[in-house]
Design a protein around this motif. Structure first.
Motif, PDB file in Angstrom:
ATOM      1  N   MET A 160     -35.590   0.611  42.920  1.00  0.00           N
ATOM      2  CA  MET A 160     -35.958   1.751  42.071  1.00  0.00           C
ATOM      3  C   MET A 160     -34.715   2.606  41.801  1.00  0.00           C
ATOM      4  O   MET A 160     -34.139   3.181  42.711  1.00  0.00           O
ATOM      5  N   ASN A 161     -34.285   2.629  40.539  1.00  0.00           N
ATOM      6  CA  ASN A 161     -33.111   3.427  40.190  1.00  0.00           C
ATOM      7  C   ASN A 161     -33.505   4.472  39.148  1.00  0.00           C
ATOM      8  O   ASN A 161     -33.433   4.233  37.939  1.00  0.00           O
ATOM      9  N   LEU A 162     -33.942   5.634  39.634  1.00  0.00           N
ATOM     10  CA  LEU A 162     -34.399   6.691  38.734  1.00  0.00           C
ATOM     11  C   LEU A 162     -33.264   7.214  37.864  1.00  0.00           C
ATOM     12  O   LEU A 162     -33.461   7.497  36.681  1.00  0.00           O
ATOM     13  N   GLU A 163     -32.083   7.324  38.439  1.00  0.00           N
ATOM     14  CA  GLU A 163     -30.951   7.863  37.684  1.00  0.00           C
ATOM     15  C   GLU A 163     -30.597   6.968  36.495  1.00  0.00           C
ATOM     16  O   GLU A 163     -30.318   7.453  35.399  1.00  0.00           O
ATOM     17  N   GLN A 164     -30.623   5.669  36.727  1.00  0.00           N
ATOM     18  CA  GLN A 164     -30.307   4.734  35.642  1.00  0.00           C
ATOM     19  C   GLN A 164     -31.340   4.835  34.521  1.00  0.00           C
ATOM     20  O   GLN A 164     -30.989   4.843  33.335  1.00  0.00           O
ATOM     21  N   LYS A 165     -32.614   4.932  34.900  1.00  0.00           N
ATOM     22  CA  LYS A 165     -33.678   5.046  33.891  1.00  0.00           C
ATOM     23  C   LYS A 165     -33.504   6.306  33.053  1.00  0.00           C
ATOM     24  O   LYS A 165     -33.719   6.299  31.833  1.00  0.00           O
ATOM     25  N   ILE A 166     -33.121   7.391  33.716  1.00  0.00           N
ATOM     26  CA  ILE A 166     -32.925   8.657  32.986  1.00  0.00           C
ATOM     27  C   ILE A 166     -31.729   8.551  32.049  1.00  0.00           C
ATOM     28  O   ILE A 166     -31.772   9.047  30.919  1.00  0.00           O
ATOM     29  N   GLU A 167     -30.660   7.878  32.491  1.00  0.00           N
ATOM     30  CA  GLU A 167     -29.511   7.669  31.602  1.00  0.00           C
ATOM     31  C   GLU A 167     -29.926   6.879  30.361  1.00  0.00           C
ATOM     32  O   GLU A 167     -29.465   7.155  29.249  1.00  0.00           O
ATOM     33  N   GLU A 168     -30.806   5.918  30.566  1.00  0.00           N
ATOM     34  CA  GLU A 168     -31.277   5.111  29.428  1.00  0.00           C
ATOM     35  C   GLU A 168     -32.092   5.954  28.456  1.00  0.00           C
ATOM     36  O   GLU A 168     -32.177   5.633  27.258  1.00  0.00           O
ATOM     37  N   MET A 169     -32.698   7.021  28.947  1.00  0.00           N
ATOM     38  CA  MET A 169     -33.528   7.893  28.102  1.00  0.00           C
ATOM     39  C   MET A 169     -32.755   9.109  27.601  1.00  0.00           C
ATOM     40  O   MET A 169     -33.330  10.015  27.005  1.00  0.00           O
ATOM     41  N   ARG A 170     -31.458   9.147  27.828  1.00  0.00           N
ATOM     42  CA  ARG A 170     -30.635  10.327  27.523  1.00  0.00           C
ATOM     43  C   ARG A 170     -30.876  10.850  26.099  1.00  0.00           C
ATOM     44  O   ARG A 170     -31.160  12.039  25.893  1.00  0.00           O
ATOM     45  N   ASP A 171     -30.732   9.987  25.101  1.00  0.00           N
ATOM     46  CA  ASP A 171     -30.873  10.421  23.704  1.00  0.00           C
ATOM     47  C   ASP A 171     -32.276  10.952  23.427  1.00  0.00           C
ATOM     48  O   ASP A 171     -32.453  11.933  22.685  1.00  0.00           O
ATOM     49  N   GLU A 172     -33.260  10.305  24.018  1.00  0.00           N
ATOM     50  CA  GLU A 172     -34.650  10.713  23.844  1.00  0.00           C
ATOM     51  C   GLU A 172     -34.889  12.102  24.449  1.00  0.00           C
ATOM     52  O   GLU A 172     -35.579  12.950  23.864  1.00  0.00           O
ATOM     53  N   ILE A 173     -34.311  12.347  25.626  1.00  0.00           N
ATOM     54  CA  ILE A 173     -34.461  13.643  26.299  1.00  0.00           C
ATOM     55  C   ILE A 173     -33.837  14.754  25.450  1.00  0.00           C
ATOM     56  O   ILE A 173     -34.437  15.825  25.259  1.00  0.00           O
ATOM     57  N   ILE A 174     -32.645  14.490  24.927  1.00  0.00           N
ATOM     58  CA  ILE A 174     -31.956  15.488  24.100  1.00  0.00           C
ATOM     59  C   ILE A 174     -32.763  15.781  22.837  1.00  0.00           C
ATOM     60  O   ILE A 174     -32.984  16.947  22.468  1.00  0.00           O
TER      61      ILE A 174
END
Length: 462
Positions: free
Chosen positions: A1-15
């Motif tokens: 489980m790599n939560l940080e990697q998943k969040i990096e993948e969603m970076r543009d979506e979060i912004i």
């Protein structure tokens, strides 16, 4: 489980999601049918529920007073408490307050740090956990409040219909974990004017300024009548006191404009109170004797530019939480009466009754009355409480900062239920921009808090 990697993948979506929600002006307004807090807040709430559904969460709308999005199984619930309403934008922004523009790696706009940016971070933290397939023993639920900045009617109604989470945090303050919040007292200082003018001095007809009790006012104006020009008086006062005052004269009618610096009501020393600086100037003039000038004198003697309530009899302090904080937020003075609305943050070991008694004693023989409109008692959890310990472990893991938990003067949704605390989003040393012009959240901080909240929610729910 790599939560940080998943969040990096969603970076543009979060912004993008943060920019989109900032564009929705969500200042409380007059209620409309099915919209208890006005049309703008309702539209923002519908947007948040729609986004939550698109991210794969079950949503629930509680009669348009608020609602939640959740996932997971289990009897117990871990909550993240956010609010979608914002205070009015005020003036003099460098970039538009409702555009979500990015400049120098920062997203600008009202609500970016308080509290829409953190709300989006919370949603995507939940999405990262959900998509990771992590085994949880509790549900995770994000609760959307709609009037945190004024009254908390939304969350009160929500909690009258829904059971509170077993444990929760709110991303609506600062890091590290906050184990105490001062009490919040909102009241009016009221005086009726019976003896108006007894000589030919300068007559004050009106003073009006401020938007909310919990904001340092950045503008105030006074209407006065004077036989002589006040321009030189004002210029000399401005030069000596280094404040921003302007004057418009039309015959004997004069408008005096006071410009301050907005700040959060829990941090009045970070701003410049336009109301107080205007009244101090008026007190320097040859005012007509009467109840209005008497009130102005009382204001200068008992309030002035004092942030800590010492002059008005409530300068309390304690070891866990420090000084009482005193902020004049609104004034409405006319020829018949005055109402000055004040927001106090009092230390965790005191009661609002002690605060009121201190002020009543200081205001004896002034004919100024105290009318309490709102009180929220302080909250305090020991540093070794389970929630505090887990949040601190996550915070230290991501930051390397070994600081201890703190107490604050701000009031958050944490005080609405047991086993809830404030946690972020502001990192130590960063400027406090909530309720100020040019509010922003740095893009890298937005991503970082999303990672912190994902790990924190996982640790509390696993």
């Amino acid at each position: 489980m790599n939560l940080e990697q998943k969040i990096e993948e969603m970076r543009d979506e979060i912004i993008k999601s943060t920019q989109e929600i900032i564009k929705l002006k969500s200042v409380k307004d007059a209620p409309k049918e099915g919209m208890p807090f006005g049309k703008d807040i309702h539209q923002c709430f519908m947007h948040a529920l729609d986004l939550s559904q698109k991210l794969g969460f079950k949503t629930k709308n509680i009669d348009n007073y608020g609602g939640h999005a959740e996932f997971g199984d289990g009897e117990e619930v871990v909550g993240i408490l956010v609010h979608l309403d914002v205070v009015p934008e005020g003036d003099n922004w460098t970039y538009p307050p409702y555009a979500g523009e990015i400049h120098d790696g920062k997203i600008f706009g009202r609500g970016t740090i308080d509290d829409k940016g953190p709300a989006i971070a919370g949603l995507y933290a939940m999405k990262a956990i959900k998509e990771s397939g992590a085994k949880l023993s509790k549900k995770i639920r994000i609760i959307f409040g709609l009037d945190e900045e004024s009254g908390w009617e939304s969350l009160k109604y929500y909690l009258s219909k829904e059971k509170a989470p077993n444990i929760a945090f709110t991303p609506d303050a600062e890091f590290p974990a906050i184990h105490g919040e001062k009490g919040i007292l909102v009241f009016d200082l009221v005086k009726e004017f019976n003896s108006k003018y007894t000589d030919n001095g300068i007559k004050v007809l009106k003073i009006k300024g401020g938007n909310r009790p919990n904001m340092v006012p950045d503008y105030c104006e006074a209407y006065v009548v004077s036989k002589n020009s006040l321009k030189r008086n004002l210029e000399a006062y401005v030069k000596e006191n280094k404040v921003k005052l302007e004057i418009e004269e039309n015959g004997d009618k004069t408008i005096i404009k006071s410009y301050g610096v907005s700040a959060h009501g829990s941090l009045p020393e970070k701003g410049q109170n336009a109301i107080s600086q205007l009244i101090l100037f008026l007190n320097s003039l040859d005012l007509a004797e009467g109840d209005i000038s008497d009130f102005i004198k009382v204001y200068c003697e008992k309030i002035g530019m004092d942030f800590y309530g010492k002059s008005i009899g409530c300068g309390f302090t304690d070891e866990p939480s420090g000084n009482l904080i005193f902020n004049v937020g609104i004034i409405d003075l006319n020829e018949n009466s005055v109402k000055t609305t004040i927001n106090i943050r009092y230390p965790v070991t005191y009661t609002h009754r002690q605060v009121c008694e201190g002020m009543k004693k200081a205001l004896e023989n002034t004919s100024v009355r105290i009318v309490v409109t709102e009180n929220m008692d302080p909250i305090y959890l020991p540093k070794d409480h389970e929630v505090i310990q887990k949040l601190m472990e996550v915070y230290r893991e991501f930051t390397g900062d070994d600081s201890e938990p703190i107490t604050i003067g701000g009031g958050t949704y944490a005080r609405s239920m047991e086993n809830a605390v404030a946690f972020g989003p502001l990192f130590p040393g960063q400027p406090e921009l909530a309720h100020q012009k040019d509010e922003f959240i740095a893009v890298e901080d937005l991503i970082k808090i999303t990672k912190i909240y994902a790990k924190a929610l996982y640790e509390l729910a696993k």
